[in-house]
Motif scaffolding. Structure first.
Motif, PDB file in Angstrom:
ATOM      1  N   SER A  91       0.849  -1.186   0.000  1.00 48.96           N
ATOM      2  CA  SER A  91       0.000   0.000   0.000  1.00 48.96           C
ATOM      3  C   SER A  91       0.894   1.249   0.000  1.00 48.96           C
ATOM      4  CB  SER A  91      -0.888   0.014   1.243  1.00 48.96           C
ATOM      5  OG  SER A  91      -0.095   0.277   2.398  1.00 48.96           O
ATOM      6  N   PRO A  92       0.333   2.413  -0.379  1.00 55.57           N
ATOM      7  CA  PRO A  92       1.131   3.654  -0.335  1.00 55.57           C
ATOM      8  C   PRO A  92       1.718   3.923   1.048  1.00 55.57           C
ATOM      9  CG  PRO A  92      -0.875   4.007  -1.581  1.00 55.57           C
ATOM     10  CD  PRO A  92      -0.998   2.640  -0.973  1.00 55.57           C
ATOM     11  N   GLU A  93       0.950   3.623   2.092  1.00 61.98           N
ATOM     12  CA  GLU A  93       1.438   3.856   3.449  1.00 61.98           C
ATOM     13  C   GLU A  93       2.593   2.903   3.781  1.00 61.98           C
ATOM     14  OE1 GLU A  93       2.013   5.175   7.329  1.00 61.98           O
ATOM     15  OE2 GLU A  93       1.091   6.107   5.561  1.00 61.98           O
ATOM     16  N   GLU A  94       2.469   1.646   3.383  1.00 57.46           N
ATOM     17  CA  GLU A  94       3.560   0.688   3.607  1.00 57.46           C
ATOM     18  C   GLU A  94       4.811   1.111   2.841  1.00 57.46           C
ATOM     19  OE1 GLU A  94       1.278  -3.562   4.361  1.00 57.46           O
ATOM     20  OE2 GLU A  94       1.504  -2.811   2.314  1.00 57.46           O
ATOM     21  N   THR A  95       4.623   1.555   1.616  1.00 57.97           N
ATOM     22  CA  THR A  95       5.764   2.006   0.814  1.00 57.97           C
ATOM     23  C   THR A  95       6.457   3.181   1.478  1.00 57.97           C
ATOM     24  OG1 THR A  95       4.664   1.280  -1.209  1.00 57.97           O
ATOM     25  CG2 THR A  95       6.456   2.859  -1.450  1.00 57.97           C
ATOM     26  N   ARG A  96       5.674   4.120   1.989  1.00 58.56           N
ATOM     27  CA  ARG A  96       6.254   5.280   2.683  1.00 58.56           C
ATOM     28  C   ARG A  96       7.077   4.829   3.882  1.00 58.56           C
ATOM     29  NH1 ARG A  96       5.647   7.985   7.062  1.00 58.56           N
ATOM     30  NH2 ARG A  96       3.847   6.780   7.745  1.00 58.56           N
ATOM     31  N   ARG A  97       6.523   3.924   4.692  1.00 52.11           N
ATOM     32  CA  ARG A  97       7.231   3.458   5.886  1.00 52.11           C
ATOM     33  C   ARG A  97       8.525   2.739   5.517  1.00 52.11           C
ATOM     34  NH1 ARG A  97       1.885   1.995   8.023  1.00 52.11           N
ATOM     35  NH2 ARG A  97       2.269  -0.167   7.450  1.00 52.11           N
ATOM     36  N   LEU A 149      10.356   3.166   2.820  1.00 56.77           N
ATOM     37  CA  LEU A 149      11.350   4.114   2.310  1.00 56.77           C
ATOM     38  C   LEU A 149      11.951   4.950   3.436  1.00 56.77           C
ATOM     39  CD1 LEU A 149       9.600   5.324  -0.962  1.00 56.77           C
ATOM     40  CD2 LEU A 149      11.599   3.833  -0.765  1.00 56.77           C
ATOM     41  N   GLU A 150      11.135   5.253   4.455  1.00 56.71           N
ATOM     42  CA  GLU A 150      11.623   6.068   5.567  1.00 56.71           C
ATOM     43  C   GLU A 150      12.512   5.270   6.509  1.00 56.71           C
ATOM     44  OE1 GLU A 150       8.359   7.944   7.543  1.00 56.71           O
ATOM     45  OE2 GLU A 150       8.051   9.412   5.931  1.00 56.71           O
ATOM     46  N   GLU A 151      12.169   4.017   6.725  1.00 58.50           N
ATOM     47  CA  GLU A 151      12.933   3.159   7.642  1.00 58.50           C
ATOM     48  C   GLU A 151      13.179   1.798   6.987  1.00 58.50           C
ATOM     49  OE1 GLU A 151      11.729   3.293  11.893  1.00 58.50           O
ATOM     50  OE2 GLU A 151      10.001   4.378  11.120  1.00 58.50           O
TER      51      GLU A 151
END
Length: 218
Positions: free
Chosen positions: A45-51, A53-55
């Motif tokens: 999901s977009p939220e999983e992808t963001r997490r 990439l951040e960590e």
């Protein structure tokens, strides 16, 4: 066998359904706690992808350069036998574990990421080897015979580290698959070997070709 709770919790916070499993690395006798390959077959999901990439959870993969370095040390134990070794950017600890299994006198797994150090500890226990741990390379004394490094040069901004490795060790052994034009007056290429990240991320074929470089302080 249950996965270490702190590592499983950290992975679940990134990817809710992701599981860690103890896997034997191909071509080695080393086991690591790695993300279950079955978790890699769905879209994030977009939220999983963001997490991610951040960590990025570097510690739950065995990257190709780490696998090559581990195999190399198993086949050439004279590089580490009886020596004091530091694994810079240790990640899962695969190279540190390989050095310990090959008879190193002392092995320090060094990584800025507290989760990586937790993974190193869990993986050392899985392989019945003893490591020491450090979160700050520059706090270490200049006392090592060999600095081993895998998958650290993925960002060209890290290239100045090549000089720093020799500030803490007499020799450095670097495995890299990302920097195609890696040139440094103190480093010579020993050869090129092939491996893939485990579990397999289906990376481009070029990233399966890992170069080994060696440098010695003059």
């Amino acid at each position: 066998m249950s996965a270490p709770a702190a590592l499983q919790q950290a992975l679940s916070a990134l990817l809710g359904d992701a599981q860690l499993s103890a896997e034997t690395l191909p071509g080695t006798d080393i086991k690591l706690w790695l993300i279950d390959a079955n978790n890699m077959h769905r879209a994030f999901s977009p939220e999983e992808t963001r997490r991610i990439l951040e960590e990025p959870p570097y510690w739950c993969f065995c990257w190709a350069s780490g696998l090559v370095l581990a195999r190399w040390l198993a086949q050439n134990p004279q590089w580490v036998h009886g020596k004091r070794v530091l694994d810079f950017g240790a990640g899962s600890g695969v190279a540190a574990i390989a050095a310990a299994k090959a008879g190193a006198l002392e092995v320090v797994a060094c990584d800025l990421d507290p989760l990586a150090l937790e993974a190193c500890k869990a993986n050392a226990a899985l392989n019945d080897v003893e490591l020491s741990y450090s979160a700050d390379f520059f706090a270490e004394a200049d006392r090592f015979d060999l600095i081993i490094v895998a998958d650290v040069l993925y960002d060209r901004a890290n290239l100045p580290l090549l000089d720093q490795f020799l500030s803490r060790g007499r020799q450095a052994l670097v495995a890299d698959s990302r920097v195609r034009d890696f040139q440094h007056p103190l480093y010579q290429r020993l050869g090129m070997l092939e491996a893939c990240t485990w579990p397999d991320l289906a990376e481009p074929a070029e990233f399966r070709h890992v170069s080994l470089y060696f440098a010695e302080r003059t």
